[in-house]
Design a protein around this motif. Sequence first.
Motif, PDB file in Angstrom:
ATOM      1  N   LEU A 185       0.749  -1.258  -0.081  1.00 36.22           N
ATOM      2  CA  LEU A 185       0.116  -0.064   0.079  1.00 36.22           C
ATOM      3  C   LEU A 185       0.767   1.245  -0.039  1.00 36.22           C
ATOM      4  O   LEU A 185       0.473   2.208  -0.591  1.00 36.22           O
ATOM      5  CB  LEU A 185      -0.934  -0.054   1.161  1.00 36.22           C
ATOM      6  CG  LEU A 185      -2.255  -0.881   1.127  1.00 36.22           C
ATOM      7  CD1 LEU A 185      -3.143  -0.671   2.385  1.00 36.22           C
ATOM      8  CD2 LEU A 185      -3.000  -0.496  -0.014  1.00 36.22           C
ATOM      9  N   LEU A 186       1.936   1.271   0.753  1.00 32.86           N
ATOM     10  CA  LEU A 186       2.820   2.363   0.725  1.00 32.86           C
ATOM     11  C   LEU A 186       3.423   2.669  -0.539  1.00 32.86           C
ATOM     12  O   LEU A 186       3.840   3.625  -1.141  1.00 32.86           O
ATOM     13  CB  LEU A 186       3.983   2.152   1.805  1.00 32.86           C
ATOM     14  CG  LEU A 186       3.523   2.549   3.248  1.00 32.86           C
ATOM     15  CD1 LEU A 186       4.464   1.923   4.230  1.00 32.86           C
ATOM     16  CD2 LEU A 186       3.219   3.821   3.549  1.00 32.86           C
ATOM     17  N   LYS A 187       3.920   1.637  -1.135  1.00 30.65           N
ATOM     18  CA  LYS A 187       4.707   1.813  -2.511  1.00 30.65           C
ATOM     19  C   LYS A 187       3.506   2.084  -3.421  1.00 30.65           C
ATOM     20  O   LYS A 187       3.889   3.235  -4.300  1.00 30.65           O
ATOM     21  CB  LYS A 187       5.120   0.308  -2.945  1.00 30.65           C
ATOM     22  CG  LYS A 187       6.346  -0.306  -2.349  1.00 30.65           C
ATOM     23  CD  LYS A 187       6.780  -1.494  -3.108  1.00 30.65           C
ATOM     24  CE  LYS A 187       8.013  -1.971  -2.351  1.00 30.65           C
ATOM     25  NZ  LYS A 187       8.573  -3.345  -2.954  1.00 30.65           N
ATOM     26  N   ALA A 188       2.245   1.595  -3.654  1.00 31.88           N
ATOM     27  CA  ALA A 188       1.133   2.146  -4.293  1.00 31.88           C
ATOM     28  C   ALA A 188       0.861   3.575  -4.155  1.00 31.88           C
ATOM     29  O   ALA A 188       0.779   4.205  -4.942  1.00 31.88           O
ATOM     30  CB  ALA A 188       0.100   1.270  -4.328  1.00 31.88           C
ATOM     31  N   LEU A 200      -4.698   3.276   3.311  1.00 31.72           N
ATOM     32  CA  LEU A 200      -3.647   3.499   4.544  1.00 31.72           C
ATOM     33  C   LEU A 200      -4.195   4.137   5.471  1.00 31.72           C
ATOM     34  O   LEU A 200      -4.076   4.043   6.807  1.00 31.72           O
ATOM     35  CB  LEU A 200      -2.570   4.132   3.765  1.00 31.72           C
ATOM     36  CG  LEU A 200      -1.478   3.195   3.151  1.00 31.72           C
ATOM     37  CD1 LEU A 200      -0.363   4.150   2.437  1.00 31.72           C
ATOM     38  CD2 LEU A 200      -0.711   2.377   4.093  1.00 31.72           C
ATOM     39  N   SER A 201      -4.978   5.247   5.297  1.00 32.67           N
ATOM     40  CA  SER A 201      -5.818   5.883   6.072  1.00 32.67           C
ATOM     41  C   SER A 201      -6.657   4.980   6.974  1.00 32.67           C
ATOM     42  O   SER A 201      -6.752   5.205   8.533  1.00 32.67           O
ATOM     43  CB  SER A 201      -6.514   7.087   5.575  1.00 32.67           C
ATOM     44  OG  SER A 201      -7.333   7.678   6.204  1.00 32.67           O
ATOM     45  N   PHE A 218      -4.723  10.608   9.257  1.00 28.02           N
ATOM     46  CA  PHE A 218      -5.021  11.934   8.639  1.00 28.02           C
ATOM     47  C   PHE A 218      -4.046  12.349   7.490  1.00 28.02           C
ATOM     48  O   PHE A 218      -4.836  12.819   6.423  1.00 28.02           O
ATOM     49  CB  PHE A 218      -5.156  12.847   9.786  1.00 28.02           C
ATOM     50  CG  PHE A 218      -5.418  14.281   9.023  1.00 28.02           C
ATOM     51  CD1 PHE A 218      -6.865  14.816   8.811  1.00 28.02           C
ATOM     52  CD2 PHE A 218      -4.533  15.147   8.575  1.00 28.02           C
ATOM     53  CE1 PHE A 218      -7.139  16.039   8.072  1.00 28.02           C
ATOM     54  CE2 PHE A 218      -4.834  16.508   8.284  1.00 28.02           C
ATOM     55  CZ  PHE A 218      -6.283  16.811   7.872  1.00 28.02           C
ATOM     56  N   GLU A 219      -2.910  12.070   7.448  1.00 23.76           N
ATOM     57  CA  GLU A 219      -1.983  12.624   6.623  1.00 23.76           C
ATOM     58  C   GLU A 219      -2.232  11.941   5.379  1.00 23.76           C
ATOM     59  O   GLU A 219      -2.419  12.739   4.343  1.00 23.76           O
ATOM     60  CB  GLU A 219      -0.638  12.230   7.014  1.00 23.76           C
ATOM     61  CG  GLU A 219      -0.142  13.145   8.095  1.00 23.76           C
ATOM     62  CD  GLU A 219       1.218  12.419   8.762  1.00 23.76           C
ATOM     63  OE1 GLU A 219       1.627  11.781   8.257  1.00 23.76           O
ATOM     64  OE2 GLU A 219       1.754  13.022   9.724  1.00 23.76           O
ATOM     65  N   TRP A 220      -2.563  10.771   5.279  1.00 25.81           N
ATOM     66  CA  TRP A 220      -2.748   9.962   4.069  1.00 25.81           C
ATOM     67  C   TRP A 220      -4.317  10.067   3.548  1.00 25.81           C
ATOM     68  O   TRP A 220      -4.451  10.234   2.383  1.00 25.81           O
ATOM     69  CB  TRP A 220      -2.444   8.323   4.075  1.00 25.81           C
ATOM     70  CG  TRP A 220      -1.487   7.863   4.246  1.00 25.81           C
ATOM     71  CD1 TRP A 220      -0.637   7.398   5.276  1.00 25.81           C
ATOM     72  CD2 TRP A 220      -0.397   8.035   3.214  1.00 25.81           C
ATOM     73  NE1 TRP A 220       0.856   6.910   4.870  1.00 25.81           N
ATOM     74  CE2 TRP A 220       0.925   7.628   3.577  1.00 25.81           C
ATOM     75  CE3 TRP A 220      -0.627   8.412   1.759  1.00 25.81           C
ATOM     76  CZ2 TRP A 220       1.980   7.421   2.728  1.00 25.81           C
ATOM     77  CZ3 TRP A 220       0.668   8.429   0.717  1.00 25.81           C
ATOM     78  CH2 TRP A 220       1.758   7.883   1.473  1.00 25.81           C
ATOM     79  N   ALA A 221      -5.107  10.359   4.404  1.00 27.15           N
ATOM     80  CA  ALA A 221      -6.627  10.777   3.959  1.00 27.15           C
ATOM     81  C   ALA A 221      -6.424  12.067   3.335  1.00 27.15           C
ATOM     82  O   ALA A 221      -7.145  12.469   2.268  1.00 27.15           O
ATOM     83  CB  ALA A 221      -7.448  10.904   5.225  1.00 27.15           C
ATOM     84  N   PHE A 222      -5.440  13.192   3.820  1.00 30.87           N
ATOM     85  CA  PHE A 222      -5.602  14.284   3.396  1.00 30.87           C
ATOM     86  C   PHE A 222      -4.933  14.410   1.903  1.00 30.87           C
ATOM     87  O   PHE A 222      -5.117  15.099   1.051  1.00 30.87           O
ATOM     88  CB  PHE A 222      -4.540  15.351   4.313  1.00 30.87           C
ATOM     89  CG  PHE A 222      -4.762  16.682   3.683  1.00 30.87           C
ATOM     90  CD1 PHE A 222      -5.778  17.677   3.986  1.00 30.87           C
ATOM     91  CD2 PHE A 222      -3.681  17.550   3.043  1.00 30.87           C
ATOM     92  CE1 PHE A 222      -5.696  18.959   3.718  1.00 30.87           C
ATOM     93  CE2 PHE A 222      -3.556  18.794   2.913  1.00 30.87           C
ATOM     94  CZ  PHE A 222      -4.647  19.418   3.254  1.00 30.87           C
ATOM     95  N   ASP A 231     -14.065   9.109  -0.458  1.00 30.13           N
ATOM     96  CA  ASP A 231     -13.764   8.512   0.864  1.00 30.13           C
ATOM     97  C   ASP A 231     -13.185   9.455   1.632  1.00 30.13           C
ATOM     98  O   ASP A 231     -13.481   9.787   2.768  1.00 30.13           O
ATOM     99  CB  ASP A 231     -13.704   7.065   0.865  1.00 30.13           C
ATOM    100  CG  ASP A 231     -14.754   6.160   0.276  1.00 30.13           C
ATOM    101  OD1 ASP A 231     -15.958   6.398   0.571  1.00 30.13           O
ATOM    102  OD2 ASP A 231     -14.625   5.503  -0.717  1.00 30.13           O
ATOM    103  N   ALA A 232     -11.979   9.585   1.095  1.00 28.44           N
ATOM    104  CA  ALA A 232     -10.841  10.331   1.770  1.00 28.44           C
ATOM    105  C   ALA A 232     -11.302  11.978   2.048  1.00 28.44           C
ATOM    106  O   ALA A 232     -11.017  12.540   3.165  1.00 28.44           O
ATOM    107  CB  ALA A 232      -9.610  10.413   1.040  1.00 28.44           C
ATOM    108  N   MET A 233     -12.132  12.597   1.023  1.00 31.30           N
ATOM    109  CA  MET A 233     -12.634  13.692   1.291  1.00 31.30           C
ATOM    110  C   MET A 233     -13.559  13.920   2.716  1.00 31.30           C
ATOM    111  O   MET A 233     -13.649  14.704   3.436  1.00 31.30           O
ATOM    112  CB  MET A 233     -13.308  14.639   0.026  1.00 31.30           C
ATOM    113  CG  MET A 233     -12.381  14.458  -1.031  1.00 31.30           C
ATOM    114  SD  MET A 233     -13.337  15.095  -2.629  1.00 31.30           S
ATOM    115  CE  MET A 233     -13.786  16.652  -2.181  1.00 31.30           C
TER     116      MET A 233
END
Length: 290
Positions: A185-188, A200-201, A218-222, A231-233
């Motif tokens: 997930l981090l690589k993607a 990841l969030s 929060f950082e990954w969602a942002f 979904d992240a928004m």
Amino acid sequence: DESAFKWYLEAAKRDNADVMYKLAECYKNGIGVDQNDESAFKWYLEAAKRDNADAMYKLAECYKNSIGGIKSNIDAFKWYSKAAERENAGASFELGVYYEKGIVVKSNIDLAIKYFKKAANLGNSNAMYRLGMMYEYGKGVESDINQAMEWFQKSAEKGNVEAMSAVGYWCIFGEFKNEKMEEWLLKAAEQGDIDAMYYLSEYYESGVEEKRDINKSFEWAFEAAKQKQEDAMCRVASCYETGKGVPQDFEKALDWYEKVVEMRLLDDKKREDAIYKIISYYEEGTKVPQ
């Protein structure tokens, strides 16, 4: 370099198909010579006529993407077919796409699956991922998430970003486990896959306890929200509203809820929830500037 190019050019004049292909690659990528799509096309064609499978595939790509000549899906299909007969993995995958989508041929899911499987067995990660999607959604095959995950994992092992994200999704929201899930997930995500960023969030918020980190969540969602992952928004708006992983800020929460509403692709429920949040903010008055 220039010296190699010079000898490729000399050898190509002596009817050597492999050298013609290398010469085309030099022109296509500007190696030892100025980049020139028209010259690349010319030498791919000459090598393909002499039975070079890689040249057939690259020539088909040229026709498909209008590189160095005219765009022609009919000619692309013809050369993909010839290359696939010679066990070219990329060409086999593309034939699967043409049959799946009905490009210049009648849509035929059985043939699409046949060519995806052929390409996958030849090591093509895109075909592996596409097979995973077909098993996930039951397209042309009986829906089988276990089979889907097998193909997703094989594809991810070969570095396919979409497959890495798919494995992450099913490990987080399904019942699967894979020790490489977070790494993939981090690589993607680092390669720009916005769904992987959102997964990841989710993972850092509600995954295995020792990995939970609301700040990372929060950082990954942002990051995903900035690129309009829906979904992240919604999550970013909620985080600003509740102060989860970020200082509470009602104005920013309102701003993100308004962005959610502006997204016309969202499902009605998410959009409706955001509208009611905005209404409540204005009705209460204390959460937004007057």
